[in-house]
Write an enzyme that holds these catalytic residues in place. Structure first.
Site, short mmCIF file in Angstrom:
data_model
loop_
_atom_site.label_atom_id
_atom_site.label_comp_id
_atom_site.label_asym_id
_atom_site.label_seq_id
_atom_site.Cartn_x
_atom_site.Cartn_y
_atom_site.Cartn_z
N CYS A 170 0.71 -1.23 0.17
CA CYS A 170 -0.02 0.10 -0.07
C CYS A 170 0.83 1.27 0.15
O CYS A 170 0.75 2.25 -0.73
CB CYS A 170 -1.00 -0.04 1.11
SG CYS A 170 -2.33 -1.24 0.95
N HIS A 171 1.75 1.29 1.09
CA HIS A 171 2.38 2.58 1.10
C HIS A 171 3.95 2.55 1.30
O HIS A 171 4.73 3.25 1.52
CB HIS A 171 2.00 3.21 2.47
CG HIS A 171 0.53 3.60 2.18
ND1 HIS A 171 -0.32 2.83 2.79
CD2 HIS A 171 -0.14 4.60 1.49
CE1 HIS A 171 -1.45 3.15 2.49
NE2 HIS A 171 -1.69 4.20 1.61
N GLY A 172 4.55 1.07 0.82
CA GLY A 172 6.03 0.77 0.95
C GLY A 172 6.66 0.89 2.21
O GLY A 172 7.62 1.38 2.24
N TYR A 184 -4.87 11.57 -0.98
CA TYR A 184 -4.06 10.17 -0.90
C TYR A 184 -2.56 10.22 -0.85
O TYR A 184 -1.85 10.15 -0.48
CB TYR A 184 -4.64 9.05 -1.73
CG TYR A 184 -4.17 7.92 -1.48
CD1 TYR A 184 -4.30 7.10 -0.21
CD2 TYR A 184 -3.72 7.06 -2.55
CE1 TYR A 184 -4.12 5.83 -0.06
CE2 TYR A 184 -2.99 5.80 -2.38
CZ TYR A 184 -3.34 5.27 -1.01
OH TYR A 184 -3.01 3.77 -0.82
#
Lengths: 183, 437
Positions: free
Chosen positions: A147-149, B293
């Protein structure tokens, strides 16, 4: 009629006594506020986990299902749970990094049960925003969150990326050499 | 609501009703006789379009709720698509309608930003609009969870975990939101309940928004208040026809998506049933959340990222007090206009960054922008630059520029520039308002 009217104006004005009025106002508001507050709480608390949800406490797992170098993902309390049978190489790598710079420093030995260093039990929920990390990705040979590394090492410790904490180790115990009870 | 009412009941029944409930008078004064600035352009038709969007979502949503089963969410949505009579049409209208709603609301907001529609005396009007936008985001997010596909599930996980970033209370708040230890059936059930409730709250705030609008009057492209009757035209037929035409064009775009590319704005992974044990490799929110986001991901720290994301929305609420310029319309603020268009571009860049993987290169096959440890040729760095501009625009440029810049001369009245327009009509031809779009 006239007598009573005159009498009413000369008598001490109980009804218009300012301090009595104020007291009645404050008492009324306080009673209403207290009543409202005690009614609000059940309406808020009903959203917290219900009794049947809380009852799903623990689960037992047979470790013989997991060969060395493999990982099994179970569902525990709605979340994925990783049970990993680590290879000697993975353990060595995790121990070697014990003193490396980390956001959430922890020794590998503190994340496993004594004498059971090959068994790593983790809640498979990224500490950033709760995605499920996959094993074998990332720069540290452990888990990588798509998702966000966030990169986790072979001990599940956060090494790089936005996640603030290591993958959590749940409360668990060995019932025998081959069975664990989680929760 | 704009002073003296000119409504005259024509029939006996209207007179009878008017003395008891003057609802026809309210409608007449608000949507027939109501004076609108004569120079409103097509950017001003999006308020009407948004009412249409809300009505579409309410009607299609109530129908979908008749067939949706929260206990068997994924399969019941498939059943709506395959078995319910015209279910596919109504669901595609509802799903694409949400996107159309956001397209319209973003244009509506940029229009307000450009023409200074948030400045005194319209601060409350703007704030109510911000509240509607917040409610829209909450509604859209919970609606996207209801099909209970992979994107629904993991989107819900990520968004609810945002609150977990708060110190001390974070964990109790997420547990409270979930009704358990993870996103599960209890979460879905309450999201369905709230998804049904919030649109009616939106409708309520929309009434307040229109009320506030009718108290202060509409802004217009010059930003100059109407001064005489020559500056205004009655709402009907001028605004009704113009809004009606704009709605028709908008509906063509809407119908194009519904009938020709109904899944283009969605994500294929959401046709896979929710699986808590596997996260899709590339998880993205719906397009209308992508800029926020990207801001979230631009900040390497969890709590700071969440605060930056909410701060981006908080800037909108503070806008009436951040912009120090006395001139409303950016038509007369050439420097501000330039910064405004860069802001629009920055928002689009953030949207693009939100859709990409953070470490992917912006320019493919180039790795030459290495600076110390950072690869500047990556979407995460591009989103950092755009995030910086986003906040800089609100917190630095608008407050300082209003004090420093020299605006162009503002016209005396709305009618004066319109009537002296080179291609304009004679002064008495009020039937042909300027159609600058």
């Amino acid at each position: 009629m006239a007598d009573t009217a005159v009498g009413a104006t000369t008598e001490p004005e109980h009804g218009n006594d300012p301090s009595r009025r104020d007291f009645i106002y404050i008492a009324t508001i306080a009673a209403a506020a207290g009543g409202a507050a005690s009614l609000v709480w059940p309406f808020i608390d009903q959203m917290n986990p219900s009794a049947d949800t809380l009852a799903l406490a623990s689960t037992e797992f047979d470790l013989t299902k997991v060969a060395e170098g493999q990982q099994v993902t179970l569902k525990w309390r709605g979340k994925p749970l990783f049970v990993r049978n680590r290879t000697a190489g993975e353990i060595q790598k995790a121990v070697a990094d014990d003193s490396a710079a980390m956001n959430d420093p922890q020794k590998d030995a503190d994340r496993v049960k004594p004498g059971k260093a090959q068994w790593l039990v983790l809640i498979g929920s990224c500490t950033h925003l709760g995605c499920v990390p996959t094993f074998g990705g990332g720069d540290y040979g452990g888990w990588f969150c798509p998702c966000h590394g966030s990169h986790y090492d072979t001990s599940g410790r956060i090494r790089k990326g936005p996640a603030p904490l290591n993958l959590a180790v749940p409360e668990y115990e060995f019932l025998s050499d081959t069975t664990v009870k989680i929760g | 609501m704009s002073g003296h009412s000119t409504y005259e009941p024509k029939t006996g029944f209207e007179r009878w009703l008017d003395a008891r409930l003057p609802i026809v008078r309210l409608g007449y004064d608000s949507f027939v006789d109501y004076p609108t600035p004569r120079n409103l352009n097509y950017w001003y038709t999006f308020g009407g379009i948004l009412s249409l969007c809300l009505a579409t979502q309410l009607i299609s949503g109530i129908i979908l709720a008749m067939h949706y089963d929260v206990g068997d969410a994924f399969n019941s949505v498939e059943r709506i698509m395959r078995d319910v009579n015209h279910g596919w049409l109504i669901r595609y209208m509802h799903a694409n309608g949400a996107s159309m709603f956001f397209i319209a609301v973003y244009i509506h907001m940029f229009r307000g930003l450009y023409y200074g529609s948030y400045k005194a005396p319209r601060e409350v009007l703007w704030l109510l609009g911000c509240v509607i936008y917040l409610l829209m985001m909450a509604t859209a997010f919970m609606g996207y969870v209801l099909p209970w596909g992979q994107m629904s599930f993991h989107g819900a996980v990520v968004i609810t975990n945002l609150f977990g970033a708060l110190p001390i209370v974070g964990e109790s708040i997420t547990t409270w939101l979930w009704g358990g230890f993870a996103v599960d059936d209890a979460t879905l059930n309450r999201f369905f309940s709230l998804h049904y409730l919030l649109p009616f709250m939106i409708a309520g705030v929309v009434i307040l928004h229109i009320w506030a609008l009718h108290v202060v009057g509409q802004n217009n492209p010059t930003g100059v208040e109407p001064k005489s009757k020559a500056d205004t035209l009655p709402f009907t037929p001028y605004a009704t026809v113009k809004d009606g035409f704009a709605m028709s064009v908008f509906l063509i775009l809407f119908a194009f998506f519904v009938f020709y590319m109904p899944n283009a704005l969605g994500h294929a992974d959401n046709y896979i049933p929710a699986n808590p044990l596997v996260t899709p490799a590339h998880i993205v929110p719906e397009w209308y959340f992508l800029p926020f986001y990207a801001i979230l991901r631009a900040v390497p720290d969890k709590l700071m990222g969440v605060l930056a994301m909410f701060g981006a929305i908080a800037c909108l609420f503070a806008l009436p007090w951040l912009d120090t310029s006395k001139v409303r319309s950016m038509r007369y603020r050439p420097t501000a206009k330039m910064y405004f268009f860069i802001f629009v571009v920055a928002c689009c860049i953030l949207g693009l960054c939100g859709a990409k993987l953070p470490d992917d290169p912006v320019i493919p096959h180039v790795k030459t922008f290495l600076l110390i440890d950072a690869d500047l040729n990556s979407f995460v760095w591009l989103s950092r630059a755009a995030t910086l501009y986003y906040f800089g625009f609100f917190l630095v440029i608008l407050p300082i520029l209003g004090l420093k810049e020299t605006p162009l001369p503002v016209p005396e009245s709305i009618a004066s520039p319109a009537l002296s327009h080179p291609a304009g009509l004679p002064a008495h031809a009020t039937a042909a308002p300027e159609m600058k779009g």
